[in-house]
Design a protein around this motif. Structure first.
Motif, mmCIF file in Angstrom:
data_model
loop_
_atom_site.group_PDB
_atom_site.id
_atom_site.type_symbol
_atom_site.label_atom_id
_atom_site.label_comp_id
_atom_site.label_asym_id
_atom_site.label_seq_id
_atom_site.Cartn_x
_atom_site.Cartn_y
_atom_site.Cartn_z
ATOM 1 N N PHE A 188 0.931 -0.896 0.045
ATOM 2 C CA PHE A 188 0.416 0.207 -0.307
ATOM 3 C C PHE A 188 0.725 1.613 0.053
ATOM 4 O O PHE A 188 0.345 2.469 0.232
ATOM 5 N N GLY A 189 1.919 1.147 0.332
ATOM 6 C CA GLY A 189 2.762 2.006 0.187
ATOM 7 C C GLY A 189 3.580 3.321 1.531
ATOM 8 O O GLY A 189 2.472 2.007 2.410
ATOM 9 N N LYS A 190 2.961 4.216 1.806
ATOM 10 C CA LYS A 190 4.012 5.132 3.011
ATOM 11 C C LYS A 190 2.380 5.197 2.878
ATOM 12 O O LYS A 190 1.327 5.908 2.473
ATOM 13 N N PRO A 191 2.324 4.636 4.807
ATOM 14 C CA PRO A 191 0.628 5.735 5.540
ATOM 15 C C PRO A 191 0.846 6.995 5.893
ATOM 16 O O PRO A 191 2.318 7.727 5.640
ATOM 17 N N GLU A 192 -0.080 7.064 6.139
ATOM 18 C CA GLU A 192 -0.728 8.699 6.054
ATOM 19 C C GLU A 192 -0.522 8.890 8.021
ATOM 20 O O GLU A 192 0.275 9.986 7.760
ATOM 21 N N LYS A 193 -1.077 8.101 8.790
ATOM 22 C CA LYS A 193 -0.164 8.070 9.984
ATOM 23 C C LYS A 193 -0.054 6.497 10.409
ATOM 24 O O LYS A 193 -0.657 5.554 9.763
ATOM 25 N N VAL A 194 0.467 6.402 11.332
ATOM 26 C CA VAL A 194 1.119 5.405 12.240
ATOM 27 C C VAL A 194 0.833 5.268 13.892
ATOM 28 O O VAL A 194 0.842 6.743 14.916
ATOM 29 N N GLN A 195 -0.722 4.213 14.352
ATOM 30 C CA GLN A 195 -0.902 4.532 15.495
ATOM 31 C C GLN A 195 -0.341 3.177 16.344
ATOM 32 O O GLN A 195 -0.132 1.965 16.177
ATOM 33 N N TYR A 196 0.563 3.511 17.575
ATOM 34 C CA TYR A 196 1.629 2.893 18.251
ATOM 35 C C TYR A 196 0.547 1.933 19.635
ATOM 36 O O TYR A 196 0.765 2.984 20.057
ATOM 37 N N ASP A 197 0.977 1.131 19.414
ATOM 38 C CA ASP A 197 0.704 0.067 20.836
ATOM 39 C C ASP A 197 2.175 -1.434 20.565
ATOM 40 O O ASP A 197 1.897 -2.175 20.372
ATOM 41 N N ILE A 198 2.827 -0.719 21.689
ATOM 42 C CA ILE A 198 3.813 -1.807 21.800
ATOM 43 C C ILE A 198 4.817 -2.021 23.462
ATOM 44 O O ILE A 198 4.622 -0.792 23.936
ATOM 45 N N ARG A 199 4.452 -2.714 24.346
ATOM 46 C CA ARG A 199 4.986 -2.941 25.752
ATOM 47 C C ARG A 199 5.179 -4.866 26.035
ATOM 48 O O ARG A 199 5.642 -5.688 24.948
ATOM 49 N N ALA A 200 6.074 -4.426 27.127
ATOM 50 C CA ALA A 200 6.469 -5.693 27.287
ATOM 51 C C ALA A 200 5.158 -6.589 28.536
ATOM 52 O O ALA A 200 5.513 -5.532 29.443
ATOM 53 N N THR A 201 5.255 -7.609 27.798
ATOM 54 C CA THR A 201 4.347 -8.163 28.563
ATOM 55 C C THR A 201 4.103 -9.098 29.584
ATOM 56 O O THR A 201 3.696 -9.839 31.012
ATOM 57 N N ARG A 202 5.501 -10.460 29.573
ATOM 58 C CA ARG A 202 5.998 -11.061 29.903
ATOM 59 C C ARG A 202 7.241 -10.898 31.252
ATOM 60 O O ARG A 202 7.075 -11.040 32.203
ATOM 61 N N ASP A 203 7.587 -9.281 31.350
ATOM 62 C CA ASP A 203 8.592 -9.000 32.569
ATOM 63 C C ASP A 203 9.118 -7.344 31.779
ATOM 64 O O ASP A 203 9.123 -6.922 30.651
ATOM 65 N N GLU A 204 8.119 -6.749 32.805
ATOM 66 C CA GLU A 204 8.272 -5.351 32.398
ATOM 67 C C GLU A 204 8.954 -4.492 32.545
ATOM 68 O O GLU A 204 9.903 -3.150 31.612
ATOM 69 N N ASN A 205 9.985 -5.238 33.165
ATOM 70 C CA ASN A 205 11.859 -4.891 32.744
ATOM 71 C C ASN A 205 12.936 -5.430 31.816
ATOM 72 O O ASN A 205 13.970 -5.128 31.488
ATOM 73 N N ALA A 206 12.300 -6.378 31.215
ATOM 74 C CA ALA A 206 12.532 -6.871 29.285
ATOM 75 C C ALA A 206 12.305 -6.113 27.886
ATOM 76 O O ALA A 206 11.773 -4.726 28.252
#
Length: 338
Positions: A188-206
């Protein structure tokens, strides 16, 4: 037929699983040199050396070899930038494993050097030749679905005890996201906007091990998602359009075959069984509901090398354009700076 001489920087699992088995199936490439920190470590070395491949521990051996047509960088990702830069400055054509680099600034610098030196430079985006991706691409291009309104690709594993330490560059977003973002940008080419949800779920310090990221286009949303805590996986692909829906449950089988020692060229390598084919439901122009089972398009990671050959020998456009290179890295980096 012109034969290209290849050198590899790095001789670990990735080189021996995702690169060399496919190159061996192609008569237009010769593996001339391999540079690795430790000689005699892998059993594959003896076989390649017997066929004429020269092994050494110094990258200068590659830089000083004027007979080489292409250098493939398959080092740990943290060494990609410096290694690729050194080779490009030396005037070498470079194919680099992914994730290519961590920052847009680094990517821009490497692209600029390649342009100034008039040499080839591209990441090894082999998952453009995943069978599931090729099947989705074909379904979209046939027009069965009408206009796409929502598309999701998932990369799921269940690895509850494998939380890792490191930097953002070592997490799932760079490690898995680089494949999925590139696939969407290829479609599709380059998006107009990107929304992020990125997490550490197994160990919050990892490092991060989960992401759900929306690439927003004028008329549709493309979601890329991955988790290391999914015991019952999502469908690999779900595509909704104005006329129908396509679902592909299972992943490309090349990696599974490679992991158990089944190599390209073996009968049935990488092929889906019929029960793994995707399912399409759409409405035709008469309003009739049509159900189809869509046979999986055969994948082949070696087609990256075919594309490189066409670019170097026949001056075809690169499989991954400079604009796409920069868009992928920008999308990855922004996940941690917005």
């Amino acid at each position: 037929m012109r034969k290209l001489n290849i050198a590899y920087v790095g001789f670990g699992k990735s080189t021996n699983r995702y690169h060399i088995p496919y190159v061996k199936q192609r008569e237009n490439f010769n593996i001339a040199r391999i540079v690795t920190p430790h000689l005699g470590k892998r059993p594959e070395e003896a076989e390649l050396a017997a066929s004429g491949t020269i092994f050494s521990t110094d990258i200068a051996d590659i830089i000083n070899d004027d007979t080489l047509d292409l250098v493939v960088v398959v080092t740990p990702a943290k060494f990609h930038y410096e290694t690729a830069k050194q080779l490009l400055l030396a005037g070498k054509n470079v194919l680099c494993d992914k994730p290519l680099v961590e920052t847009l600034e680094e990517a821009k610098e490497l692209v600029k050097i390649a342009q100034e030196k008039n040499v080839f430079f591209m990441p090894f985006q082999n998952r453009r030749f995943d069978s599931d991706f090729l099947t989705v691409k074909k379904v979209i291009e046939t027009g069965y679905l009408g206009d796409i309104i929502d598309i999701t690709v998932n990369m799921d594993h269940f690895r509850p005890d494998d939380a890792g330490q490191g930097t953002n560059f070592d997490g799932a977003w760079y490690g898995h996201g680089v494949h999925l973002v590139d696939q969407m940008i290829a479609l599709f080419g380059k998006p107009e906007k990107v929304q992020y949800d990125i997490r550490a779920t197994r160990d919050e310090n990892a490092v991060d091990d989960y992401f759900s990221v929306n690439l927003l286009y004028p008329k549709h949303r493309a979601t890329v998602a991955a988790s290391e805590l999914v015991a019952l996986p999502h469908a690999k692909w779900i595509v909704y359009g104005t006329r129908g829906t396509f679902i592909k449950q299972n992943v490309d089988q090349q990696e599974n075959d490679l992991k158990v020692g089944i190599m390209p060229g073996t009968d049935g390598f990488g092929l889906d069984s019929p029960q793994d084919f995707g399912q399409l439901v759409y409405y035709n122009q008469n309003g009739d509901k049509i159900k189809k089972t869509i046979p999986t398009v055969a994948g082949d990671y070696g087609r990256v090398y075919d594309s490189v050959y066409e670019t170097l020998v026949n001056t075809s456009d690169k499989l991954v354009s400079d604009e796409q290179i920069l868009t992928v890295i920008e999308s990855l980096e922004n996940g941690f700076i917005q």
